[in-house]
Structure formats: C-alpha cells, structure tokens
Design a protein around this motif. Sequence first.
Motif, PDB file in Angstrom:
ATOM      1  N   LYS A  15      -2.622   7.369 -13.661  1.00  0.00           N
ATOM      2  CA  LYS A  15      -3.008   8.086 -12.435  1.00  0.00           C
ATOM      3  C   LYS A  15      -1.978   9.162 -12.070  1.00  0.00           C
ATOM      4  O   LYS A  15      -2.325  10.332 -11.901  1.00  0.00           O
ATOM      5  N   THR A  16      -0.735   8.737 -11.931  1.00  0.00           N
ATOM      6  CA  THR A  16       0.301   9.674 -11.498  1.00  0.00           C
ATOM      7  C   THR A  16       0.478  10.791 -12.532  1.00  0.00           C
ATOM      8  O   THR A  16       0.621  11.970 -12.183  1.00  0.00           O
ATOM      9  N   THR A  17       0.411  10.424 -13.801  1.00  0.00           N
ATOM     10  CA  THR A  17       0.525  11.418 -14.873  1.00  0.00           C
ATOM     11  C   THR A  17      -0.616  12.428 -14.791  1.00  0.00           C
ATOM     12  O   THR A  17      -0.411  13.636 -14.995  1.00  0.00           O
ATOM     13  N   LEU A  38      -0.248   8.717  -1.947  1.00  0.00           N
ATOM     14  CA  LEU A  38      -0.718   7.630  -1.075  1.00  0.00           C
ATOM     15  C   LEU A  38      -0.397   6.256  -1.657  1.00  0.00           C
ATOM     16  O   LEU A  38      -0.881   5.244  -1.159  1.00  0.00           O
ATOM     17  N   ASP A  39       0.411   6.235  -2.707  1.00  0.00           N
ATOM     18  CA  ASP A  39       0.766   4.952  -3.305  1.00  0.00           C
ATOM     19  C   ASP A  39       2.099   4.468  -2.732  1.00  0.00           C
ATOM     20  O   ASP A  39       3.107   5.159  -2.854  1.00  0.00           O
ATOM     21  N   PRO A  40       2.108   3.288  -2.076  1.00  0.00           N
ATOM     22  CA  PRO A  40       3.358   2.781  -1.495  1.00  0.00           C
ATOM     23  C   PRO A  40       4.499   2.659  -2.515  1.00  0.00           C
ATOM     24  O   PRO A  40       5.671   2.654  -2.135  1.00  0.00           O
ATOM     25  N   GLY A  42       5.260   4.948  -4.460  1.00  0.00           N
ATOM     26  CA  GLY A  42       5.883   6.268  -4.395  1.00  0.00           C
ATOM     27  C   GLY A  42       6.274   6.868  -5.736  1.00  0.00           C
ATOM     28  O   GLY A  42       7.229   7.642  -5.820  1.00  0.00           O
ATOM     29  N   SER A  43       5.538   6.563  -6.801  1.00  0.00           N
ATOM     30  CA  SER A  43       5.919   7.107  -8.121  1.00  0.00           C
ATOM     31  C   SER A  43       5.821   8.625  -8.172  1.00  0.00           C
ATOM     32  O   SER A  43       6.622   9.284  -8.826  1.00  0.00           O
ATOM     33  N   LEU A  44       4.830   9.178  -7.507  1.00  0.00           N
ATOM     34  CA  LEU A  44       4.670  10.634  -7.504  1.00  0.00           C
ATOM     35  C   LEU A  44       5.840  11.278  -6.754  1.00  0.00           C
ATOM     36  O   LEU A  44       6.394  12.295  -7.168  1.00  0.00           O
ATOM     37  N   ILE A 127      -4.694  14.020  -4.857  1.00  0.00           N
ATOM     38  CA  ILE A 127      -4.231  12.800  -4.193  1.00  0.00           C
ATOM     39  C   ILE A 127      -4.019  11.688  -5.213  1.00  0.00           C
ATOM     40  O   ILE A 127      -4.915  11.358  -5.987  1.00  0.00           O
ATOM     41  N   ASP A 128      -2.820  11.123  -5.203  1.00  0.00           N
ATOM     42  CA  ASP A 128      -2.510   9.964  -6.044  1.00  0.00           C
ATOM     43  C   ASP A 128      -2.754   8.734  -5.188  1.00  0.00           C
ATOM     44  O   ASP A 128      -2.154   8.581  -4.133  1.00  0.00           O
ATOM     45  N   SER A 129      -3.670   7.889  -5.610  1.00  0.00           N
ATOM     46  CA  SER A 129      -4.028   6.794  -4.712  1.00  0.00           C
ATOM     47  C   SER A 129      -3.519   5.449  -5.228  1.00  0.00           C
ATOM     48  O   SER A 129      -3.213   5.292  -6.403  1.00  0.00           O
TER      49      SER A 129
HETATM   50 MG   LIG Z   1       1.102   5.813 -10.202  1.00  0.00          MG
END
Ligand SMILES: [Mg+2]
Length: 262
Positions: A15-17, A38-40, A42-44, A127-129
């Motif tokens: 996803k983040t990639t 929006l991912d807790p 926080g990878s992005l 948006i990264d979810s």
């Molecule tokens: Mg991710």
Amino acid sequence: MQVWAVSNQKGGVGKTTTVVTLAGLLAEVGYRVLLVDLDPHGSLTAYFRYDPDEMERSVYDLFTELPISSASVRDLILPSSHESIDLLPASTALATLERRAVGKEGMGLQVAKALRTQKEVYDFVLIDSPPVLGVLMVNALAACSHLLVPVQTEFLALKGLERMVRTIEMVNRARRNKLEFTIVPTFYDRRTQASVASLRELHRCYGELISTAVVPVDTKFRNASLKGVVPSALDAGSRGVHAYAKLLRNLLERRRQEQAHG
Ligand SMILES: [Mg+2]
Ligand SMILES: Nc1ncnc2c1ncn2[C@@H]1O[C@H](COP(=O)(O)OP(=O)(O)O)[C@@H](O)[C@H]1O
C-alpha cells in the motif's frame, strides 16, 4: 483535484509503496500531489523522515475540536523531499481514535471535508489507509473517487481481498455514487508457481477489476524507502517503477474517459 485511496485490510501488500511510487510519477509530469497518511503506524510519514511518535500536529487534529478551514488544514501539511509532493502526516495518536470516535456523528467525513479546502492547491491526493476497518478506513473510502487495492500474488492474500471487497460493497450501499476500484497485483514473481497460479485465480474471480499492470518483486522499492526518496527518483528504469507507470497511464486514461462522458 482527484482523490485516490490505497487500501487493503492486510499489511505488507504494498500500500505505502503504491502511494509513494504513484506520487513520484505524478510529480514528475508536473502535478501537485498531497499525500495523506491515515495509518496509525505512520509508515508513509516515516518514509519522508518524519517521526510519527513525535508529531505535534497531524491528521489526528482533524478529529478533534479543530474547526476545519483552509488555513487550519494548511497548518497540518508538511513538505516532503520532493518539491511537488506534500504530506499530511500521521501520528501514533491515531491509534486511539477508533475508541474516541465511536458514536460521534459525522466522524466519517472529516478527511473529505479537509481535502475539499485544498482543492485549488493540489491536482492529486493519494491516501494511505490503515489495514483495519474502522473510522480511518471509512474516512479514506468516503474521501476518494477511486480506490486501489494492492494484493500480493499469493494464496493467503486472496482471502484478505475477499474481505476488502465485502467492505467496499458495504460502503457502496451508503454512497450516492458507486466507489470504483482497481485491484493491483503486487510482489509478482513469474518464476514461482504460487505467483502465477494466484494471478490466474485473481483473473478468474475478479476479471476486469484486475489491473493489467502487475507489480513485480523489485528490491529497488526497499532501497528507495531506505533513502527516503520516491522510487522513480532512485531508478526510473526499474521494473517496479515501469509497472506503476503503466498503472498510472491506465488510471489517467480512465479518468479522461470518465470526464469525456461527463
Ligand atoms: Mg503501509
Ligand atoms: N513490489 C515489491 N517488491 C519488493 N518489495 C516490495 C514491493 N512492494 C513493497 N515492497 C517492500 O515490502 C515492504 C512492505 O511494503 P509496504 O508498501 O510498506 O506495504 P503496506 O503499506 O501494505 O504494509 C516494504 O519494505 C517495501 O519496501
């Protein structure tokens, strides 16, 4: 302004990639891009060298008493290492949100509202979810006009995909216009039986919903994330970047057709 979300109820599927690579490619052709984490986890946010444990302001503030205005949202946005890419970061406090938001009216539209205040500033929002169905994922799905669902080409991933597709169907019952989505096969390795067979299975079950651009296993993605730069800036000719460039062409073509048909 066009809003795309990237979502799957499974971690480690790309996803983040997907968010970072598409952002780089969009920025390269001159679009102004906002990324929303929006991912807790926080990878992005961490990708661009911000520490999600230390964020004083983040997307979390959209869920507090803060009145949502163009200026208050601007205040939350940070620059990235790329000129045309900005970031609305996550903070680990987001993890507490699910509990707090329960029963509160209108919490599902906070991100959509915030993004509308920036519609003159950006051409694209990605948006990264998070991988759990909760208030944050609901916000991502409500804010976007198109959804990308990366799915690893392995059998275990197909189960997770079924769950995601059911979630989308549920969301669509509440939406005025149907949320269209594209399933993006990732981590494809044509030399392994598992990859080949699961891609075939994906086509059998989901047909047209499967992207013709298939993202191969490519170690350059990790190298780019270690350097904190978008993959196309590290190696524009890599096989992985090529696949995302094809995905992007397909998405832009689709958008062009939708606009042509009103
Ligand atoms: Mg991710
Ligand atoms: N196509 C790919 N080939 C090889 N490694 C990849 C690929 N896509 C992602 N990765 C790596 O796999 C890990 C998980 O990917 P990530 O995008 O963070 O997944 P998610 O956001 O779904 O949890 C990261 O280290 C990333 O660099």
